[in-house]
Design a protein around this motif. Structure first.
Motif, PDB file in Angstrom:
ATOM      1  N   ASN A  23      41.412  38.166  40.876  1.00 42.73           N
ATOM      2  CA  ASN A  23      40.544  38.191  39.694  1.00 42.73           C
ATOM      3  C   ASN A  23      39.623  39.404  39.731  1.00 42.73           C
ATOM      4  O   ASN A  23      39.442  40.102  38.718  1.00 42.73           O
ATOM      5  CB  ASN A  23      39.693  36.917  39.633  1.00 42.73           C
ATOM      6  N   ARG A  28      39.177  40.681  35.407  1.00 39.86           N
ATOM      7  CA  ARG A  28      39.246  39.522  34.510  1.00 39.86           C
ATOM      8  C   ARG A  28      39.934  38.409  35.287  1.00 39.86           C
ATOM      9  O   ARG A  28      40.498  38.643  36.357  1.00 39.86           O
ATOM     10  CB  ARG A  28      40.060  39.831  33.249  1.00 39.86           C
ATOM     11  N   SER A 136      32.004  37.283  28.304  1.00 42.52           N
ATOM     12  CA  SER A 136      32.712  36.735  29.467  1.00 42.52           C
ATOM     13  C   SER A 136      34.002  36.017  29.062  1.00 42.52           C
ATOM     14  O   SER A 136      34.017  35.235  28.116  1.00 42.52           O
ATOM     15  CB  SER A 136      31.802  35.765  30.220  1.00 42.52           C
ATOM     16  N   ASP A 139      39.083  38.234  27.194  1.00 45.06           N
ATOM     17  CA  ASP A 139      40.518  38.543  27.110  1.00 45.06           C
ATOM     18  C   ASP A 139      41.354  37.298  26.857  1.00 45.06           C
ATOM     19  O   ASP A 139      42.479  37.404  26.350  1.00 45.06           O
ATOM     20  CB  ASP A 139      40.998  39.206  28.405  1.00 45.06           C
ATOM     21  N   THR A 188      35.079  38.199  35.836  1.00 40.13           N
ATOM     22  CA  THR A 188      34.793  37.511  34.568  1.00 40.13           C
ATOM     23  C   THR A 188      35.269  38.300  33.351  1.00 40.13           C
ATOM     24  O   THR A 188      35.367  37.754  32.267  1.00 40.13           O
ATOM     25  CB  THR A 188      33.286  37.236  34.398  1.00 40.13           C
ATOM     26  N   GLY A 189      35.518  39.599  33.522  1.00 41.37           N
ATOM     27  CA  GLY A 189      35.955  40.412  32.386  1.00 41.37           C
ATOM     28  C   GLY A 189      34.981  40.363  31.236  1.00 41.37           C
ATOM     29  O   GLY A 189      35.381  40.259  30.065  1.00 41.37           O
ATOM     30  N   SER A 190      33.686  40.466  31.539  1.00 42.18           N
ATOM     31  CA  SER A 190      32.651  40.330  30.505  1.00 42.18           C
ATOM     32  C   SER A 190      32.469  41.640  29.739  1.00 42.18           C
ATOM     33  O   SER A 190      31.455  42.329  29.862  1.00 42.18           O
ATOM     34  CB  SER A 190      31.331  39.883  31.146  1.00 42.18           C
ATOM     35  N   LYS A 191      33.444  41.956  28.930  1.00 37.61           N
ATOM     36  CA  LYS A 191      33.551  43.269  28.281  1.00 37.61           C
ATOM     37  C   LYS A 191      32.743  43.359  26.990  1.00 37.61           C
ATOM     38  O   LYS A 191      32.280  42.364  26.447  1.00 37.61           O
ATOM     39  CB  LYS A 191      35.027  43.566  28.000  1.00 37.61           C
TER      40      LYS A 191
END
Length: 394
Positions: A23, A28, A136, A139, A188-191
């Motif tokens: 991860n 992500r 968060s 995706d 977390t891929g908090s983009k």
């Protein structure tokens, strides 16, 4: 009542912990981690039963988030944030609920709520523009809640500002792929997300004040007590629970590492009373944080069950409890990490990842103590409501 989702998570505990490095590397959650969250029903715990949700006790949800975060901070964090969104969506306009869940009850919803966009009124709805950070789990989500201020016909924010939550499908916003490069919670891929001139029909816009004052839950017609706890207790629940779970994960990793560790002095850790004292003190603090969080949300659930409305002073105290619990847990985590030795901070040791994740989680806006503690102290001396934007924090 048995927490069946927690039992399902436990069945995947070893696998979820093993997925943590992947991860983090991906930036992500991995597809497998998401698949497990879907299979176990974590994200549907607070969702309306009409659309396949469990309408679970929020205490059960918090316990699941803590356990997930103790295995991998990023998985717990995404579950804690994305898992609260169905709770809010279940109280929104029935038309948008049907749009999102009519065909798939497992559709996930992202956020953030920070009012970084402006709604410009047009016939039938609004034109919406803005740029947000920290979305968060985005995706893996097909819809999103975004915070906004109401603007005039020229797109200028109307003063005093009015805060709204705006609901958009994936086709109406852009995810900025390279926008999440941080020290912790990397998985977390908090983009960032960007919205450009999207048309938003009126039924996909809800005034935030209606959640704060409890009118939105009342108007939704829900009778389950979980929908009538204060928004400012429910929304931070997943985030703060994740931070506490991360601290628990750090403690667990530390204990496993220390069992056979021999310090440079030749002393085994199990023979060092100073380290053992620090471990026990930290464990007690982390447990106190867990207990405070669970008792806090249970108090409001039972109050709602009796048909009683939370007072502003109680809401403020709730926020103080949450913020204090997060800080207490992270401070305790620091004590055990500081006694893990240099090898405890090698990148192949999970202790360092929990440490980074915990401090990243503590930096979230809901954990900033200044305005929350200020507002709570004012309510304690009967200065209500507290002035300015402090009210929105409680």
């Amino acid at each position: 009542m048995t927490n069946t989702v927690l039992q399902a998570v436990e069945a995947h505990a070893e696998e979820l912990a093993a997925l943590a490095p992947e991860n983090e590397k991906l930036g992500r959650l991995s597809d497998r981690a998401v698949e497990i969250l879907r299979e176990t029903g974590v994200i549907r715990m607070l969702q309306s039963a009409k659309y396949g949700g469990a309408e679970a006790h929020p205490r059960d949800f918090a316990e699941v988030v803590m356990r997930l975060a103790s295995l991998d901070g990023s998985t717990g964090w995404v579950a804690g944030i994305v898992g609260v969104h169905p709770w809010e969506m279940s109280m929104c306009d029935p038309r948008v609920q049907e749009e999102i869940w009519g065909e798939d009850h497992d559709t996930w919803i992202a956020s953030p709520y920070a009012p970084m966009g402006v709604l410009r009124p047009v016939e039938g709805g609004y034109i919406f523009n803005g740029h947000w950070q920290f979305s968060s789990g985005t995706d893996h989500c097909d819809w999103i809640f975004l915070g906004a201020f109401l603007g005039d016909e020229d797109g200028n924010t109307i003063m005093p500002p009015k805060n709204y939550h705006v609901i958009l499908p994936r086709s109406d916003y852009e995810i900025v792929d390279d926008s999440w490069d941080v020290v912790g919670l990397r998985g977390t891929g908090s983009k960032d997300v960007i919205v450009k001139d999207a048309f938003i029909p009126e039924h996909r816009v809800v005034e935030f004040a209606k959640f704060l004052d409890g009118s939105q839950p009342r108007e939704s017609g829900h009778t389950d007590p979980s929908f009538h706890i204060p928004f400012t207790t429910a929304f931070p629940l997943g985030i703060t629970s994740a931070v506490i779970g991360i601290a628990e994960g750090a403690l667990n990793a530390h204990l496993a590492y220390q069992k056979n560790r021999v310090q440079i002095t030749g002393t085994k850790v199990k023979d060092d009373p100073y380290v053992l004292y620090a471990i026990s003190a930290a464990a007690a603090e982390i447990k106190a944080s867990r207990t405070a969080m669970l008792e806090n949300v249970t108090y409001f659930y039972e109050k709602a069950k009796r048909g009683e409305e939370a007072t502003l002073t109680e809401r403020a105290d709730s926020r103080r409890t949450q913020v204090a619990a997060a800080w207490r847990a992270v401070r305790a985590m620091d004590e055990v990490v500081a006694r893990s030795g240099g090898n405890g901070l090698r990148m192949d040791n999970p202790i360092q990842r929990f440490w980074r994740d915990g401090h990243m989680g503590l930096a979230h806006a809901i954990h900033v103590p200044g305005s929350v503690f200020h507002a709570t102290a004012l309510t304690d001396i009967d200065v209500t409501p507290p002035p300015g934007p402090m009210l929105s924090m409680i």
